[in-house]
Design a protein around this motif. Structure first.
Motif, PDB file in Angstrom:
ATOM      1  N   PRO A 106      40.514  42.065  38.617  1.00 32.77           N
ATOM      2  CA  PRO A 106      40.056  42.033  39.957  1.00 32.77           C
ATOM      3  C   PRO A 106      38.854  40.858  40.228  1.00 32.77           C
ATOM      4  O   PRO A 106      38.839  40.721  41.140  1.00 32.77           O
ATOM      5  N   GLU A 107      39.086  41.004  39.042  1.00 40.16           N
ATOM      6  CA  GLU A 107      37.249  39.476  38.964  1.00 40.16           C
ATOM      7  C   GLU A 107      37.889  38.604  38.922  1.00 40.16           C
ATOM      8  O   GLU A 107      37.454  37.492  38.976  1.00 40.16           O
ATOM      9  N   GLY A 108      39.475  38.426  38.632  1.00 34.53           N
ATOM     10  CA  GLY A 108      40.184  36.788  38.792  1.00 34.53           C
ATOM     11  C   GLY A 108      39.580  35.877  37.516  1.00 34.53           C
ATOM     12  O   GLY A 108      39.584  34.987  38.022  1.00 34.53           O
ATOM     13  N   THR A 109      38.975  36.152  37.106  1.00 35.48           N
ATOM     14  CA  THR A 109      38.649  35.131  35.984  1.00 35.48           C
ATOM     15  C   THR A 109      39.305  34.883  34.874  1.00 35.48           C
ATOM     16  O   THR A 109      39.378  34.088  33.906  1.00 35.48           O
ATOM     17  N   ILE A 110      40.301  35.351  34.854  1.00 32.83           N
ATOM     18  CA  ILE A 110      41.537  35.137  33.885  1.00 32.83           C
ATOM     19  C   ILE A 110      42.507  34.680  33.852  1.00 32.83           C
ATOM     20  O   ILE A 110      43.482  34.998  34.745  1.00 32.83           O
ATOM     21  N   GLU A 133      46.397  30.653  44.250  1.00 33.87           N
ATOM     22  CA  GLU A 133      45.027  30.894  43.861  1.00 33.87           C
ATOM     23  C   GLU A 133      44.961  32.035  42.541  1.00 33.87           C
ATOM     24  O   GLU A 133      44.186  31.804  41.300  1.00 33.87           O
ATOM     25  N   LEU A 134      45.977  32.404  42.336  1.00 32.48           N
ATOM     26  CA  LEU A 134      45.965  33.620  41.420  1.00 32.48           C
ATOM     27  C   LEU A 134      46.335  33.300  40.419  1.00 32.48           C
ATOM     28  O   LEU A 134      46.231  34.113  39.706  1.00 32.48           O
ATOM     29  N   LEU A 135      47.502  32.043  40.216  1.00 35.66           N
ATOM     30  CA  LEU A 135      47.991  31.602  39.236  1.00 35.66           C
ATOM     31  C   LEU A 135      47.920  30.734  38.600  1.00 35.66           C
ATOM     32  O   LEU A 135      46.818  29.777  39.064  1.00 35.66           O
ATOM     33  N   ALA A 136      47.449  30.330  37.415  1.00 41.16           N
ATOM     34  CA  ALA A 136      47.923  29.217  36.493  1.00 41.16           C
ATOM     35  C   ALA A 136      48.994  28.286  36.039  1.00 41.16           C
ATOM     36  O   ALA A 136      48.826  27.234  35.597  1.00 41.16           O
TER      37      ALA A 136
END
Length: 309
Positions: A106-110, A133-136
């Protein structure tokens, strides 16, 4: 199930998705001390299930220690995730992935990476297009980029693809697909489809049995084929900003579902584009990750490691 697997539950709205993971439900959602530094989703295709990547499991975790590995069951492949048969558009499936990501991070830090096969690849492209923005990174198997290919280019450079794609007609009508997909015999439609799509793979009945059992569950034949009935030109558009989402496109040169000429065309069209790679693997078919699970896992795991930011 692989020895290191647990079954956890992910959600998207009221839908619940059974998911294979290397961590338990409590580890993911209750314990405060998280042990992973990246999240990798393994997204299956058709006709297949979320155990599709089981033979790659240990290879992935050996190359990518410190990973939360999640293999969800796609929308409609179990009663708890089924619904209106008009709700199987790629955009809606991408929304499922978004919900899964936000549920576990939920924090989107990983960093989050997607590995998708067949329809799972299409879902990965759509997610990368809609929620970059959610994906590496994403890695796609047995389903090329396609959205940059004009119809005349497909007809000129890849005419065989029209024949390869003709099975989609079967998926439009229940009187055609339902009996085929629920046949459990050794000469079943699913057997024949796997053999045609991966002609160099000598799979066993054990390999395919769990898939056949899945298509015996209520609603699964209708839901799994609804993906094809919900396709339209808007849904098939998924331009990816490769600067934001580095993308690996893997295919087998013996694929009887997606001809190698499509990958060769993609390789030419994308050759000067940074952060995207098209790679054809010799003597592998449509189920390349099942046919050579170690090699394929090594390739996409290296891609993930390279773009783990």
């Amino acid at each position: 199930m692989a020895p290191t697997q647990h079954i956890v539950k992910l959600h998207s709205g009221s839908r619940e998705f059974s998911t294979l993971s290397n961590y338990s439900q409590e580890d993911i959602f209750v314990n405060e001390n998280k042990k992973w530094t990246r999240i990798v989703f393994l997204i299956h295709g058709f006709p297949d299930i979320n155990s599709s990547f089981d033979a790659s499991w240990d290879t992935i975790l050996n190359i990518l220690p410190g990973t939360l590995l999640l293999a969800p069951t796609l929308r409609g492949y179990e009663p708890s995730s089924q619904g209106n048969l008009k709700d199987y558009k790629l955009s809606q499936l991408a929304d499922d992935v978004r919900s899964w990501i936000l549920e576990v991070s939920p924090e989107g830090t990983i960093p989050v990476h997607l590995v998708g096969h067949d329809w799972g690849a299409g879902v990965s492209f759509k997610t990368a297009h809609t929620y970059p923005e959610l994906l590496a990174s994403i890695s796609t198997l047995a389903f090329p980029y396609l959205t940059n290919i004009k119809p005349w280019e497909m007809l000129w450079y890849c005419p065989l693809q029209m024949y390869y794609s003709s099975y989609i007609f079967t998926m439009q009508f229940a009187f055609l697909y339902k009996k085929k997909l629920t046949d459990k015999s050794k000469n079943s439609y699913i057997n024949k489809l796997w053999k045609f799509w991966s002609p160099t793979w000598k799979f066993s009945e054990d390999d395919i049995e769990e898939v056949k059992e899945t298509f015996q569950k209520p609603g699964v034949p209708d839901s799994a084929t609804a993906y094809y009935r919900c396709m339209d030109l808007k849904e098939l558009a998924w331009p990816v900003d490769f600067d934001k989402v580095p993308t690996l496109i893997l295919g087998g040169d013996s694929d009887g579902c997606m001809t190698k000429s499509v990958y060769e065309l993609e390789a030419r069209k994308l050759k000067n584009v940074p952060n995207v790679k098209v790679q054809l693997l010799s003597k592998l078919g449509h189920f390349l990750h099942r046919q050579d699970p170690v090699k394929v896992a090594e390739i996409f795991s290296d891609w993930i490691l390279k773009h783990d930011v």
